[in-house]
Design a protein around this motif. Structure first.
Motif, PDB file in Angstrom:
ATOM      1  N   PHE A 108       0.830  -1.200   0.000  1.00 55.71           N
ATOM      2  CA  PHE A 108       0.000   0.000   0.000  1.00 55.71           C
ATOM      3  C   PHE A 108       0.866   1.252   0.000  1.00 55.71           C
ATOM      4  CE2 PHE A 108      -3.917   2.279   0.825  1.00 55.71           C
ATOM      5  CZ  PHE A 108      -4.881   1.406   0.348  1.00 55.71           C
ATOM      6  N   HIS A 109       1.952   1.215   0.772  1.00 54.63           N
ATOM      7  CA  HIS A 109       2.868   2.362   0.850  1.00 54.63           C
ATOM      8  C   HIS A 109       3.510   2.644  -0.509  1.00 54.63           C
ATOM      9  CE1 HIS A 109       6.119   4.872   2.699  1.00 54.63           C
ATOM     10  NE2 HIS A 109       6.777   4.412   1.633  1.00 54.63           N
ATOM     11  N   GLU A 110       4.096   1.622  -1.097  1.00 56.91           N
ATOM     12  CA  GLU A 110       4.796   1.832  -2.370  1.00 56.91           C
ATOM     13  C   GLU A 110       3.836   2.267  -3.469  1.00 56.91           C
ATOM     14  OE1 GLU A 110       7.903   2.065  -2.571  1.00 56.91           O
ATOM     15  OE2 GLU A 110       8.469   1.163  -0.673  1.00 56.91           O
ATOM     16  N   PHE A 111       2.632   1.706  -3.455  1.00 52.89           N
ATOM     17  CA  PHE A 111       1.679   2.111  -4.486  1.00 52.89           C
ATOM     18  C   PHE A 111       1.261   3.565  -4.299  1.00 52.89           C
ATOM     19  CE2 PHE A 111      -2.221   2.247  -6.966  1.00 52.89           C
ATOM     20  CZ  PHE A 111      -1.810   1.594  -8.113  1.00 52.89           C
ATOM     21  N   SER A 117       2.760   8.633   1.092  1.00 50.95           N
ATOM     22  CA  SER A 117       2.619   7.178   1.152  1.00 50.95           C
ATOM     23  C   SER A 117       2.454   6.684   2.585  1.00 50.95           C
ATOM     24  CB  SER A 117       3.832   6.498   0.503  1.00 50.95           C
ATOM     25  OG  SER A 117       3.775   6.643  -0.900  1.00 50.95           O
ATOM     26  N   GLN A 118       3.160   7.303   3.520  1.00 53.48           N
ATOM     27  CA  GLN A 118       2.996   6.918   4.927  1.00 53.48           C
ATOM     28  C   GLN A 118       1.573   7.179   5.392  1.00 53.48           C
ATOM     29  OE1 GLN A 118       6.197   9.324   6.485  1.00 53.48           O
ATOM     30  NE2 GLN A 118       7.488   7.551   6.852  1.00 53.48           N
ATOM     31  N   TYR A 152      12.111   9.603   6.892  1.00 53.28           N
ATOM     32  CA  TYR A 152      11.032   8.649   7.135  1.00 53.28           C
ATOM     33  C   TYR A 152      10.262   9.019   8.406  1.00 53.28           C
ATOM     34  CZ  TYR A 152      12.469   5.389   3.481  1.00 53.28           C
ATOM     35  OH  TYR A 152      12.751   4.806   2.261  1.00 53.28           O
ATOM     36  N   LEU A 153      10.993   9.313   9.467  1.00 55.55           N
ATOM     37  CA  LEU A 153      10.347   9.664  10.729  1.00 55.55           C
ATOM     38  C   LEU A 153       9.819  11.094  10.679  1.00 55.55           C
ATOM     39  CD1 LEU A 153       9.777   8.212  13.377  1.00 55.55           C
ATOM     40  CD2 LEU A 153      11.921   9.127  14.287  1.00 55.55           C
ATOM     41  N   TRP A 154      10.602  11.974  10.091  1.00 50.83           N
ATOM     42  CA  TRP A 154      10.214  13.384   9.951  1.00 50.83           C
ATOM     43  C   TRP A 154       8.890  13.505   9.200  1.00 50.83           C
ATOM     44  CZ3 TRP A 154      12.533  18.152  11.214  1.00 50.83           C
ATOM     45  CH2 TRP A 154      12.082  19.278  10.502  1.00 50.83           C
ATOM     46  N   SER A 155       8.798  12.824   8.054  1.00 47.30           N
ATOM     47  CA  SER A 155       7.581  12.931   7.248  1.00 47.30           C
ATOM     48  C   SER A 155       6.412  12.185   7.883  1.00 47.30           C
ATOM     49  CB  SER A 155       7.842  12.420   5.827  1.00 47.30           C
ATOM     50  OG  SER A 155       8.288  11.085   5.824  1.00 47.30           O
ATOM     51  N   GLU A 156       6.705  11.228   8.777  1.00 48.66           N
ATOM     52  CA  GLU A 156       5.627  10.528   9.475  1.00 48.66           C
ATOM     53  C   GLU A 156       4.833  11.494  10.351  1.00 48.66           C
ATOM     54  OE1 GLU A 156       4.976   6.624  12.328  1.00 48.66           O
ATOM     55  OE2 GLU A 156       6.888   6.890  11.295  1.00 48.66           O
ATOM     56  N   VAL A 157       5.492  12.530  10.842  1.00 46.53           N
ATOM     57  CA  VAL A 157       4.801  13.560  11.613  1.00 46.53           C
ATOM     58  C   VAL A 157       3.702  14.187  10.761  1.00 46.53           C
ATOM     59  CG1 VAL A 157       5.063  15.841  12.673  1.00 46.53           C
ATOM     60  CG2 VAL A 157       6.767  14.058  13.095  1.00 46.53           C
TER      61      VAL A 157
END
Length: 698
Positions: free
Chosen positions: A484-487, A517-518, A626-631
């Protein structure tokens, strides 16, 4: 903005224009006729021989050379948008698919000769691009045009500004000696990064175990293994073998052996390559006036400075330390009870997290897998994305592809019927293929010089378990999340409506590119969407039972402390090596792993940086993203989709305000447009509120 035909100055310019058109015509005709493509709008050649790849690379380099020569030939007092900016923008749009046709096979081709030729072509093209990006004559012409300060559309002005910025980030505003050194360093770095990735793709180590040594693995997993030397079962280090063993094998010695082998991949070749790259990046950053590579790389991202990144990572690490320590205490007790040994290591992490989750949520992940056959997941995933974003996908019959397992789909707007692009799905592992999951932009969506829109084309690569005669490919829940993420990246590329190739799709800031995507991973943790992409493999009408849906939804917070610590470990390692002049990666990891992972030591005799492809694949000094954009992903989801993941109105708004701009706007502006306010960390931090012992980071 409709771009005009290239106008070139003088007789020499006219001759170059003719040569350029002939070269471009040759590239386009070979792209369509030799591949036999029947789908209008796809220019990339996805299946070429080794010799064709090298010839195509030479032709593309010649075309690029002619365009840059033509721009450089424009007198400084005659510069115009049509003679300076449009040719460079058009070249970027025209050459992208041709270049990808040369370099993409290194990741996917069946033939090793083709993969080697592709890697060689990539080195040649990269070296040429470095030379072009450091041509003082072209830079001066572009600078002269920018100085005229003509009124342009916002995207055109952004393109001109980025041209200047990119030239000057390579030292074009510095002296000739510095520029020569930067060119040498950048070319060498590019060659080493290609070599690093090629070594990873070719890694093919096998391990051999008795059936007893694989105790705990499902019968069908054991049955699918080949018999190797001494009649033992053969295990690879590819995802379909590695993850099941690390999550389910009861034999600690086997997990240890596989974990060590996994983190030893390419050590002999790649450790020295990465350490050379780190030293060269540092040298180049200092030549350009920066203290280190991290400072240079982060300057054009959302975070802006390494100090902000360090503060962010250490803040999150401190905030979840009590929670992570509590989780680790539980896992250590479980290991001692089962194996009579409380020495807990990295090889035990996945096994005991899986075991603890199954006990706590009363769910058997092997049972869960039976509800996620590949065909059902794919159909459900595609339907969800179509409904959410207002799209229509159609599989292309008998497509021209690089492997028989690859599928090709066209994408259209569900309301207007407008063709929007294409995507390939290459979902199973094979020797020589890229070993992780990723999305490759094969052709950018942009406006061509004739005013027509070029369609974006993307390819998703993954390494899910292959189907067998007895059963279909069955995905674990984490694999469904990966899918789901990659798509989501595929959709970001396809839905982008940028006018310039430079701003197409995934070319947003590196520390924002994962956020869209996240955000979409949440669909794998909501009952409504889970039921749409699940079905028992023997009777696909039976969707995932309610109790399992609830367990998976609750699981989102399980062991969030330790799992986030692993992300922090990767981010801090990345920052650490790129803030110094040279890096002894093994020594850095030996100190950093136990410090971040609450005392868990690094696996003896390993160095995972040798297979940490992000460090040479464009994520250098950017893994924190990855963590930054997860915010931001948490904020977007909570603000617009929480409680209604199938909302078509919210989905359409997401497509128009987050995906469509591509990199035409700064990520901060995109977020404000979508949220209607400044983003905050609150939604992200609430993910950890279920864990006791959260520290107030003040």
């Amino acid at each position: 903005m409709k771009q005009k035909e290239i106008a070139l100055a003088g007789a020499a310019g006219a001759a170059i224009a003719i040569a350029t058109k002939l070269l471009l015509s040759s590239l386009k005709s070979s792209s369509s006729s030799r591949d036999g493509l029947r789908e209008e709008g796809i220019h990339i050649r996805v299946k070429q021989s080794a010799s064709e790849i090298l010839k195509q690379a030479d032709r593309m380099i010649a075309l690029s050379q002619s365009v840059h020569d033509a721009v450089a030939a424009v007198p400084l007092d005659e510069v115009s948008y049509e003679t300076v900016i449009a040719p460079l923008a058009n070249l970027e749009a025209e050459e992208f698919a041709v270049v990808q046709g040369c370099v993409f096979p290194s990741l996917v081709a069946v033939s090793k000769d083709v993969r080697n030729a592709s890697a060689e072509a990539e080195k040649k093209i990269d070296a040429h691009n470095v030379k072009c990006s450091m041509r003082e004559d072209v830079y001066l012409v572009v600078k002269a045009y920018a100085a005229k300060k003509e009124t342009l559309s916002p995207q055109a002005q952004r393109f001109v500004d980025r041209l200047i910025r990119d030239y000057e980030r390579l030292g074009m505003n510095l002296n000739a000696d510095t520029r020569r050194k930067v060119e040498f360093l950048k070319t060498t770095i590019g060659e080493l990064c290609i070599e690093f990735q090629q070594n990873m793709n070719e890694e093919n180590r096998r391990l051999y175990f008795t059936e007893e040594e694989l105790a705990g693995l499902p019968k069908n997993f054991i049955q699918d293994l080949k018999t190797g030397k001494d009649n033992k079962l053969e295990v690879t280090l590819k995802y379909p073998h590695y993850f099941p063993i690390m999550e389910r094998c009861k034999v600690g010695a086997t997990r240890q052996a596989v974990a060590v082998a996994y983190d030893q991949r390419c050590m002999n070749e790649n450790v020295s390559i990465l350490e050379k790259v780190v030293a060269l990046r540092h040298a180049m950053a200092q030549l350009l006036g920066y203290r280190n590579h991290a400072e240079y790389a982060i300057a054009i991202r959302m975070a802006k400075s390494p100090s902000k990144v360090k503060e962010f990572l250490e803040s999150i690490s401190k905030r979840i330390s009590v929670l992570a320590a509590k989780e680790l205490t539980k896992l250590r007790a479980m290991k001692k009870a089962e194996e009579g040994n409380d020495l807990f290591g990295m090889a035990d992490l996945r096994y005991y997290i899986r075991k603890a989750e199954e006990e706590e949520f009363k769910v058997d992940y092997e049972t869960v897998k039976q509800y996620f056959p590949m065909a059902v997941v794919t159909a459900g995933l595609l339907q969800i994305y179509q409904d959410l974003l207002g799209l229509k996908f159609k599989e292309v019959p008998n497509p021209q592809v690089w492997h028989p397992e690859v599928q090709l789909y066209s994408v259209s707007d569900s309301e207007t019927g407008e063709r929007m692009g294409y995507f390939y799905l290459d979902l199973y592992p094979r020797d020589g293929k890229y070993t992780h999951a990723c999305v490759c932009s094969l052709q950018p969506g942009c406006v061509q010089k004739d005013g027509h829109r070029q369609l974006p084309v993307a390819a998703m690569l993954a390494n899910f378990s292959k189907p067998t005669k007895e059963k279909p490919s069955l995905l674990g829940h984490t694999e469904v999340e990966t899918y789901f993420h990659e798509f989501g990246h595929v959709m970001h590329h396809i839905c982008s409506r940028a006018s310039f190739a430079k701003f197409s799709g995934l070319r947003v800031e590196d520390d924002f590119v994962e956020a869209p995507s996240q955000m979409l991973e949440n669909w794998c943790l909501e009952s409504d969407s889970l039921k749409l992409m699940s079905g028992f493999y023997k009777d696909t009408k039976q969707s995932l039972p309610d109790d399992i849906c609830q367990a998976l939804m609750q699981k989102r917070r399980a062991f969030a402390g330790l799992l986030t610590k692993r992300q922090i470990l990767f981010g801090l390692f990345d920052q650490s090596i790129h803030m110094r002049d040279k890096a002894e990666t093994g020594a850095i990891l030996k100190e950093l792993v136990p410090k971040v992972m609450e005392g868990i030591p690094m696996l003896e005799g390993t160095n995972f940086s040798a297979s940490f492809g992000h460090m040479t694949g464009g994520y250098d000094a950017a893994y924190y993203g990855y963590l930054w954009s997860e915010v931001f992903s948490a904020d977007m989801f909570e603000a617009k989709f929480k409680g209604n993941v199938l909302s078509k109105s919210a989905g359409r708004e997401y497509r128009e305000k987050v995906l469509a701009p591509g990199a035409c706007k700064d990520a901060a502006v995109i977020l404000r447009d979508f949220l209607g306010r400044e983003p905050t960390e609150e939604a992200f931090l609430r993910k950890y509120e279920a864990g006791e012992g959260m520290q107030d980071n003040k």
